[in-house]
Design a protein around this motif. Structure first.
Motif, PDB file in Angstrom:
ATOM      1  N   GLY A   1       0.947  -1.287  -0.134  1.00 27.54           N
ATOM      2  CA  GLY A   1      -0.118   0.118  -0.139  1.00 27.54           C
ATOM      3  C   GLY A   1       0.872   1.224  -0.150  1.00 27.54           C
ATOM      4  O   GLY A   1       0.382   2.404   0.662  1.00 27.54           O
ATOM      5  N   ARG A   2       2.093   1.183  -0.824  1.00 33.12           N
ATOM      6  CA  ARG A   2       2.825   2.465  -0.835  1.00 33.12           C
ATOM      7  C   ARG A   2       2.147   3.737  -1.299  1.00 33.12           C
ATOM      8  O   ARG A   2       2.228   4.717  -1.088  1.00 33.12           O
ATOM      9  N   THR A   3       1.388   3.196  -2.422  1.00 34.46           N
ATOM     10  CA  THR A   3       0.579   4.222  -3.190  1.00 34.46           C
ATOM     11  C   THR A   3      -0.949   4.111  -2.774  1.00 34.46           C
ATOM     12  O   THR A   3      -1.401   3.127  -2.276  1.00 34.46           O
TER      13      THR A   3
ATOM     14  N   ILE B   1       2.373   2.930   3.672  1.00 37.34           N
ATOM     15  CA  ILE B   1       2.087   3.836   2.800  1.00 37.34           C
ATOM     16  C   ILE B   1       3.047   5.073   2.720  1.00 37.34           C
ATOM     17  O   ILE B   1       3.617   5.225   3.989  1.00 37.34           O
ATOM     18  N   CYS B   2       3.736   5.476   1.550  1.00 39.22           N
ATOM     19  CA  CYS B   2       4.465   6.623   1.568  1.00 39.22           C
ATOM     20  C   CYS B   2       4.158   7.836   2.402  1.00 39.22           C
ATOM     21  O   CYS B   2       3.167   8.592   2.035  1.00 39.22           O
ATOM     22  N   ALA B   3       4.912   8.199   3.330  1.00 42.60           N
ATOM     23  CA  ALA B   3       4.643   9.480   4.297  1.00 42.60           C
ATOM     24  C   ALA B   3       4.974  10.568   3.455  1.00 42.60           C
ATOM     25  O   ALA B   3       4.622  11.734   3.657  1.00 42.60           O
TER      26      ALA B   3
ATOM     27  N   ASN C   1       8.784   5.679  -8.048  1.00 39.33           N
ATOM     28  CA  ASN C   1       9.720   6.058  -9.191  1.00 39.33           C
ATOM     29  C   ASN C   1       9.720   7.752  -9.016  1.00 39.33           C
ATOM     30  O   ASN C   1      10.399   8.028 -10.106  1.00 39.33           O
ATOM     31  N   PHE C   2       9.573   8.295  -8.238  1.00 41.25           N
ATOM     32  CA  PHE C   2       9.581   9.990  -8.371  1.00 41.25           C
ATOM     33  C   PHE C   2      10.969  10.354  -8.251  1.00 41.25           C
ATOM     34  O   PHE C   2      11.143  11.544  -8.429  1.00 41.25           O
ATOM     35  N   SER C   3      11.886   9.399  -7.883  1.00 41.15           N
ATOM     36  CA  SER C   3      13.392   9.810  -7.836  1.00 41.15           C
ATOM     37  C   SER C   3      14.239   9.018  -8.646  1.00 41.15           C
ATOM     38  O   SER C   3      15.298   8.815  -8.399  1.00 41.15           O
TER      39      SER C   3
ATOM     40  N   CYS D   1       5.767   4.217   5.337  1.00 38.01           N
ATOM     41  CA  CYS D   1       7.324   4.102   4.941  1.00 38.01           C
ATOM     42  C   CYS D   1       7.738   5.492   5.227  1.00 38.01           C
ATOM     43  O   CYS D   1       7.448   6.479   5.112  1.00 38.01           O
ATOM     44  N   THR D   2       8.795   5.302   6.053  1.00 36.71           N
ATOM     45  CA  THR D   2       9.806   6.496   6.543  1.00 36.71           C
ATOM     46  C   THR D   2      11.124   6.274   5.940  1.00 36.71           C
ATOM     47  O   THR D   2      12.168   6.840   6.508  1.00 36.71           O
ATOM     48  N   TYR D   3      11.212   5.286   5.039  1.00 31.89           N
ATOM     49  CA  TYR D   3      12.565   4.844   4.622  1.00 31.89           C
ATOM     50  C   TYR D   3      13.662   5.936   4.255  1.00 31.89           C
ATOM     51  O   TYR D   3      14.873   5.846   4.534  1.00 31.89           O
ATOM     52  N   CYS D   4      13.071   6.997   3.520  1.00 32.04           N
ATOM     53  CA  CYS D   4      13.700   8.282   3.228  1.00 32.04           C
ATOM     54  C   CYS D   4      14.684   8.809   4.272  1.00 32.04           C
ATOM     55  O   CYS D   4      15.701   9.319   4.107  1.00 32.04           O
ATOM     56  N   TRP D   5      14.179   8.668   5.375  1.00 34.14           N
ATOM     57  CA  TRP D   5      14.481   9.645   6.609  1.00 34.14           C
ATOM     58  C   TRP D   5      15.578   8.547   7.584  1.00 34.14           C
ATOM     59  O   TRP D   5      16.391   8.938   8.037  1.00 34.14           O
ATOM     60  N   ASP D   6      14.876   7.374   7.712  1.00 34.12           N
ATOM     61  CA  ASP D   6      15.624   6.576   8.862  1.00 34.12           C
ATOM     62  C   ASP D   6      15.913   5.195   8.190  1.00 34.12           C
ATOM     63  O   ASP D   6      16.540   4.453   9.140  1.00 34.12           O
TER      64      ASP D   6
HETATM   65  S1  SF4 Z   1      11.193   5.868   0.441  1.00 32.15           S
HETATM   66 FE1  SF4 Z   1      10.577   7.808   1.116  1.00 32.15          FE
HETATM   67  S2  SF4 Z   1       9.594   8.517  -0.953  1.00 32.15           S
HETATM   68 FE2  SF4 Z   1      10.063   6.343  -1.147  1.00 32.15          FE
HETATM   69  S3  SF4 Z   1       7.912   5.360  -0.431  1.00 32.15           S
HETATM   70 FE3  SF4 Z   1       9.131   5.483   1.450  1.00 32.15          FE
HETATM   71  S4  SF4 Z   1       8.666   7.416   2.195  1.00 32.15           S
HETATM   72 FE4  SF4 Z   1       7.929   7.505   0.171  1.00 32.15          FE
END
Ligand code: SF4
Length: 491
Positions: A174-176, A232-234, A384-386, A457-462
């Motif tokens: 459910g990321r999107t 889900i993507c934060a 895919n946004f990055s 999902c907080t992967y970007c940060w932690d």
């Molecule tokens: S890594 Fe960041 S941008 Fe990608 S799904 Fe997780 S929170 Fe969203």
């Protein structure tokens, strides 16, 4: 990243489909497309939207399209929708996500020598065609979609248009978001709920992670129930979701206001004016200004008549030029002022550095920056946004490298109470030329969104992701939270 919209109606659905898809234009800049089914066949149109908006590119096609069911997509990479002939029948497909194991899956498929890919215009395999190939391995659409969802690493939400309705499937974790909606004579499925009110649709419900439904003009039948675990993507709430949209029933603008309020509560700086870096910093700044009772203003305005898009072209030099041309400074609101800006996030920092330089060139006394999320330390590997970004493009990651540390030190840098974190923030501050820089703390961001941490999902940060040791995070999440690294528990 991309976004999609689908309609099943008792009458011609083209206008709903066209405008509903158009409301996803902030999510992609490369291709826009529609596929429609009438009594006889599927028709599709795909346009290059790199230099012009979806609406202007597809408007003149509307007279040629007719049908009671259709799917549309704004794509940030590949040509879609695809129309596929298979043993399951002829269908159209759109996807959103990122197939991290695309090469492995293709290699597996090539082994039997009965697979080929024909959408090779960009010299790479079209991910949507790969998804179609995986679906075709099933004995039914349900089975094929389920198989694709299970073997794809990364994420994949999709709409699949058949003679018997539209299959809508949300990514396994459910990321999107995928949302069902209804009005008297039609049903719709959307990623962005901001597409609904002006088309007279009401939200019916939010699909759960991994859920698959079949949508007709009369309703939606669940063909695979939702799974438990959600990620889900934060970042949807922080940056790329549209302010008028809601995910999991939580509105984007409301979250941005709460993010700004949390930043303000953690702050002690005295300023004359609070502002947002347009557009996605605006909601955060309003929340900040209302909390500290300092005027909100717009020292920068966007020239919207010809630069209306929030997402930028993929070429970085063009992006920088567009960013520079788009924002116009208002010197009367800048000169002699102590300014505090809220920004959704600091990604590369290149454009921001230029913006700050322009502020001081207009005689700003102080410029303070308050990003609504923590430093971005990890590149997204799920959406895919990055796509073109390496982790070292990220300002925080570059700072870590320039401070002489490697990947084994990243966990320390993501701890907002560590000395390493403070050194990283100071390095970024100096690089950008700011008077002060204070990032949002992750618990404050999570609480502003309002979902439990283990559902985000907080992967970007932690760097936290579903545990590779136990295969799922749900059992452990309740007691331990997400793992930043694989745990030692058995699968
Ligand atoms: S890594 Fe960041 S941008 Fe990608 S799904 Fe997780 S929170 Fe969203």
């Amino acid at each position: 990243m991309g976004g999609f919209f689908g309609v099943a109606s008792h009458r011609d659905c083209i206008l709903d489909l066209f405008y509903g898809t158009d409301y996803h234009s902030h999510l992609g800049t490369v291709r826009g497309g529609l596929a429609v089914r009438d009594d006889r066949a599927l028709t599709r149109v795909i346009k290059d939207i790199t230099n012009a908006q979806f609406r202007s590119k597809l408007e003149h096609e509307l007279g040629h399209l007719r049908g009671c069911a259709g799917i549309g997509v704004i794509s940030d990479f590949e040509d879609q929708p695809l129309i596929i002939g298979s043993h399951l029948g002829v269908y159209a497909l759109v996807t959103v996500g990122r197939i991290a194991n695309l090469e492995t899956l293709c290699a597996e498929l090539f082994k039997n020598r009965r697979t080929h890919f024909s959408e090779m215009a960009g010299q790479t395999i079209n991910p949507t065609e790969l998804v179609a190939t995986l679906i075709n391995l099933g004995d039914s659409f349900e089975e094929g979609i389920r198989y694709a969802q299970d073997v794809i690493e990364g994420s994949c939400s999709l709409l699949l248009l058949t003679n018997d309705g539209i299959y809508a499937a949300r990514d396994r974790l459910g990321r999107t978001p995928v949302v069902l909606a209804r009005k008297a004579d039609a049903r719709a499925v959307t990623m962005e709920t901001c597409a609904l009110p002006n088309l007279d649709y009401d939200i019916e419900r939010y699909l759960g992670p991994g859920e698959i439904v079949r949508l007709t003009a009369d309703g939606a039948e669940t063909v695979r129930p939702a799974l438990d675990a959600m990620q889900i993507c934060a970042f949807l709430w922080v940056y790329y979701g549209y302010p008028a949209s809601s995910y999991e029933s939580i509105n984007v603008e409301v979250v941005r206001n709460r993010c700004g309020a949390a930043l303000a509560r953690a702050d002690h700086v005295t300023v004359d004016l609070v502002a947002g870096i347009p557009d996605s910093g605006t909601g955060h700044a309003i929340g900040y200004a209302n909390t500290v009772d300092v005027p909100y203003g717009r020292p920068f305005v966007k020239y919207t008549p010809t630069w209306p898009r929030s997402f930028m072209p993929q070429d970085q030099r063009v992006r920088d030029l567009v960013a520079q041309m788009k924002l116009i400074a208002i010197d009367d609101l800048i000169r002699g002022k102590r300014l505090l800006f809220c920004e959704d996030s600091i990604v590369r920092g290149t454009q921001l550095k230029d913006t700050i330089r322009r502020l001081f060139a207009s005689d700003a006394r102080e410029v303070h920056m308050r990003p609504a999320c923590p430093p971005l330390v990890f590149g997204c590997k799920f959406l895919n946004f990055s796509r073109s970004r390496t982790a070292l493009d990220l300002a925080a990651r570059r700072a870590i490298q320039q401070l002489g540390d490697g990947d084994d030190q990243l966990a320390d840098y993501t701890d907002p109470d560590s000395d390493s974190h403070a050194r990283m923030v100071e390095h970024v501050r100096r690089e950008l030329g700011l008077t002060s820089l204070q990032y949002q703390r992750l618990p404050d961001l999570v609480s502003a969104i309002g979902l439990p941490k283990e559902q985000l999902c907080t992967y970007c940060w932690d760097g936290a992701e579903p545990c590779a040791g136990c295969g799922t995070h749900t059992a452990h999440a309740a007691s331990t939270g997400m793992h930043a690294r694989p745990c030692a528990l058995p699968a």
